[in-house]
Design an enzyme around this catalytic site. Sequence first.
Site, PDB file in Angstrom:
ATOM      1  N   GLY A 173     132.180  33.407  31.336  1.00  0.00           N
ATOM      2  CA  GLY A 173     131.017  32.804  30.675  1.00  0.00           C
ATOM      3  C   GLY A 173     131.201  31.306  30.485  1.00  0.00           C
ATOM      4  CD  GLN A 174     126.689  28.172  28.654  1.00  0.00           C
ATOM      5  OE1 GLN A 174     126.485  26.988  28.920  1.00  0.00           O
ATOM      6  NE2 GLN A 174     126.038  28.801  27.697  1.00  0.00           N
ATOM      7  CB  THR A 212     124.411  35.323  25.505  1.00  0.00           C
ATOM      8  OG1 THR A 212     124.502  35.429  26.934  1.00  0.00           O
ATOM      9  CG2 THR A 212     125.803  35.226  24.931  1.00  0.00           C
ATOM     10  CB  THR A 226     125.319  33.066  17.229  1.00  0.00           C
ATOM     11  OG1 THR A 226     124.097  32.344  17.392  1.00  0.00           O
ATOM     12  CG2 THR A 226     124.970  34.407  16.598  1.00  0.00           C
ATOM     13  CG  ASP A 227     122.750  28.703  15.990  1.00  0.00           C
ATOM     14  OD1 ASP A 227     123.123  29.510  16.867  1.00  0.00           O
ATOM     15  OD2 ASP A 227     121.861  27.844  16.199  1.00  0.00           O
ATOM     16  CE1 TYR A 242     123.637  36.641  21.093  1.00  0.00           C
ATOM     17  CE2 TYR A 242     122.590  35.064  19.604  1.00  0.00           C
ATOM     18  CZ  TYR A 242     123.620  35.403  20.459  1.00  0.00           C
ATOM     19  OH  TYR A 242     124.658  34.521  20.677  1.00  0.00           O
ATOM     20  CE  LYS A 281     127.840  36.659  18.796  1.00  0.00           C
ATOM     21  NZ  LYS A 281     128.962  36.774  19.766  1.00  0.00           N
TER      22      LYS A 281
HETATM   23  N1  LIG Z   1     124.844  30.339  24.590  1.00  0.00           N
HETATM   24  C1  LIG Z   1     124.523  29.879  23.378  1.00  0.00           C
HETATM   25  O1  LIG Z   1     123.601  29.068  23.222  1.00  0.00           O
HETATM   26  C2  LIG Z   1     125.294  30.318  22.171  1.00  0.00           C
HETATM   27  C3  LIG Z   1     124.937  29.803  20.922  1.00  0.00           C
HETATM   28  C4  LIG Z   1     125.664  30.195  19.796  1.00  0.00           C
HETATM   29  C5  LIG Z   1     126.720  31.089  19.931  1.00  0.00           C
HETATM   30  N2  LIG Z   1     127.028  31.593  21.151  1.00  0.00           N
HETATM   31  C6  LIG Z   1     128.143  32.533  21.244  1.00  0.00           C
HETATM   32  O2  LIG Z   1     129.187  31.886  21.961  1.00  0.00           O
HETATM   33  C7  LIG Z   1     129.940  32.845  22.698  1.00  0.00           C
HETATM   34  C8  LIG Z   1     130.036  32.417  24.147  1.00  0.00           C
HETATM   35  O3  LIG Z   1     128.719  32.340  24.681  1.00  0.00           O
HETATM   36  P1  LIG Z   1     128.451  31.870  26.190  1.00  0.00           P
HETATM   37  O4  LIG Z   1     127.238  31.020  26.166  1.00  0.00           O
HETATM   38  O5  LIG Z   1     129.719  31.360  26.800  1.00  0.00           O
HETATM   39  O6  LIG Z   1     128.067  33.270  26.855  1.00  0.00           O
HETATM   40  P2  LIG Z   1     127.759  33.593  28.384  1.00  0.00           P
HETATM   41  O7  LIG Z   1     127.859  32.378  29.215  1.00  0.00           O
HETATM   42  O8  LIG Z   1     126.514  34.414  28.390  1.00  0.00           O
HETATM   43  O9  LIG Z   1     128.993  34.527  28.789  1.00  0.00           O
HETATM   44  C9  LIG Z   1     129.144  35.810  28.243  1.00  0.00           C
HETATM   45  C10 LIG Z   1     130.408  36.422  28.792  1.00  0.00           C
HETATM   46  O10 LIG Z   1     130.504  37.741  28.269  1.00  0.00           O
HETATM   47  C11 LIG Z   1     130.810  38.608  29.352  1.00  0.00           C
HETATM   48  N3  LIG Z   1     130.382  39.959  29.006  1.00  0.00           N
HETATM   49  C12 LIG Z   1     129.129  40.404  28.725  1.00  0.00           C
HETATM   50  N4  LIG Z   1     129.150  41.729  28.486  1.00  0.00           N
HETATM   51  C13 LIG Z   1     130.446  42.122  28.623  1.00  0.00           C
HETATM   52  C14 LIG Z   1     131.124  43.365  28.516  1.00  0.00           C
HETATM   53  N5  LIG Z   1     130.468  44.506  28.235  1.00  0.00           N
HETATM   54  N6  LIG Z   1     132.464  43.411  28.719  1.00  0.00           N
HETATM   55  C15 LIG Z   1     133.142  42.283  29.040  1.00  0.00           C
HETATM   56  N7  LIG Z   1     132.574  41.074  29.147  1.00  0.00           N
HETATM   57  C16 LIG Z   1     131.229  41.004  28.950  1.00  0.00           C
HETATM   58  C17 LIG Z   1     130.065  38.008  30.536  1.00  0.00           C
HETATM   59  O11 LIG Z   1     130.540  38.539  31.752  1.00  0.00           O
HETATM   60  P3  LIG Z   1     129.604  38.419  33.082  1.00  0.00           P
HETATM   61  O12 LIG Z   1     129.548  36.957  33.398  1.00  0.00           O
HETATM   62  O13 LIG Z   1     130.330  39.198  34.115  1.00  0.00           O
HETATM   63  O14 LIG Z   1     128.280  39.004  32.704  1.00  0.00           O
HETATM   64  C18 LIG Z   1     130.429  36.540  30.323  1.00  0.00           C
HETATM   65  O15 LIG Z   1     131.748  36.302  30.775  1.00  0.00           O
HETATM   66  C19 LIG Z   1     129.246  34.184  22.470  1.00  0.00           C
HETATM   67  O16 LIG Z   1     129.885  34.845  21.412  1.00  0.00           O
HETATM   68  C20 LIG Z   1     127.845  33.795  22.037  1.00  0.00           C
HETATM   69  O17 LIG Z   1     127.256  34.794  21.228  1.00  0.00           O
HETATM   70  C21 LIG Z   1     126.356  31.219  22.280  1.00  0.00           C
END
Ligand SMILES: NC(=O)c1ccc[n+]([C@@H]2O[C@H](COP(=O)([O-])OP(=O)(O)OC[C@H]3O[C@@H](n4cnc5c(N)ncnc54)[C@H](OP(=O)(O)O)[C@@H]3O)[C@@H](O)[C@H]2O)c1
Length: 295
Positions: free
Chosen positions: A10-11, A61, A100-101, A124, A128
Amino acid sequence: MKAFLAGGSGQLGRELRATAPAGVVIEAPMRSELSITNRPRTLEAIEAAAPDLVINAAAYTAVDQAESDREAAFAVNAGGAANLAAGAAAVEARLIHVSTDFVFDGEKGHPYRVDDPPHPLGVYGESKLAGETAVREALPGRSLVIRTSWLYSSHGHNFVATMLRLFAERPEVSVVADQIGSPTWAHNLAKAIWAWSARPSASGLRHFADAGVASWYDFAVAIRERATELGILPAGGDGVAIRPIPSEKYPTPARRPASSILDSFASWEELEMTPVHWRDSLSAMLSELRVGAHA
Ligand SMILES: NC(=O)c1ccc[n+]([C@@H]2O[C@H](COP(=O)([O-])OP(=O)(O)OC[C@H]3O[C@@H](n4cnc5c(N)ncnc54)[C@H](OP(=O)(O)O)[C@@H]3O)[C@@H](O)[C@H]2O)c1
């Protein structure tokens, strides 16, 4: 130190792998190798890896999709977090978990502190919040839950990538101007997580975001401005009009908080770091994107 990382594709996961300090060995099974929703497999994988630290950057997400996919969102964000916590407990590892916020409803009108009561507006955020609770109950004193906001990076799906695509496709883009928060470069969060990993006594709840505040509209205008300066918009892309609109003009399945600014002062102080304004982070990320495009 050995770290077991869930969500390494992921990111945030990619930035964690790219910024790992010297001496840290990372084991990061891909989702195809390990779904964190599978409890026995997750426990087995963590026991086999025997890490000192488990980091959960994995999550469901898709905020809007979660509204009609409640079970799947909870399976990953609550169940998966609980499974990783059980694995960490079994090998006496520490767990750093990311949240998350969107656990907040956005009604406060001031930046949210860690002791403000959460009240998610959608599935969501609920899932979380359930994940946070599961982690903190399973590993009191040995878990750190870090809430962040508006994450983006030069990889994956995020607002910056969407805007760059739309600027290339359309003469005008409408962007919500009545939701505010703090855009946060995943790279900076990754570095903060590694800094916390070096502080083994840090536990409980933290807020971490880049400094400064923006509406999605402000963020879009800054993306256009900086991408134009860096020459990464196609011809004519710099002339795209950006129209501010209220949320009701952009209806989505999930309601979003109107103001979800996280108060990160205590975290910046604890980590003895100079906070980075989101505009500077955006510039750094877009520069990275330009270098990548020309590599
Ligand atoms: N994106 C935002 O704006 C945001 C804002 C606030 C907080 N957050 C939090 O920050 C954290 C990182 O977010 P991100 O943006 O990096 O997320 P992301 O880019 O959507 O990546 C999510 C990751 O989780 C993996 N994943 C999903 N389901 C899974 C499962 N069942 N088993 C194992 N891995 C799984 C995905 O694998 P695949 O790539 O193979 O699907 C990917 O590696 C998360 O906790 C998110 O809730 C995100």
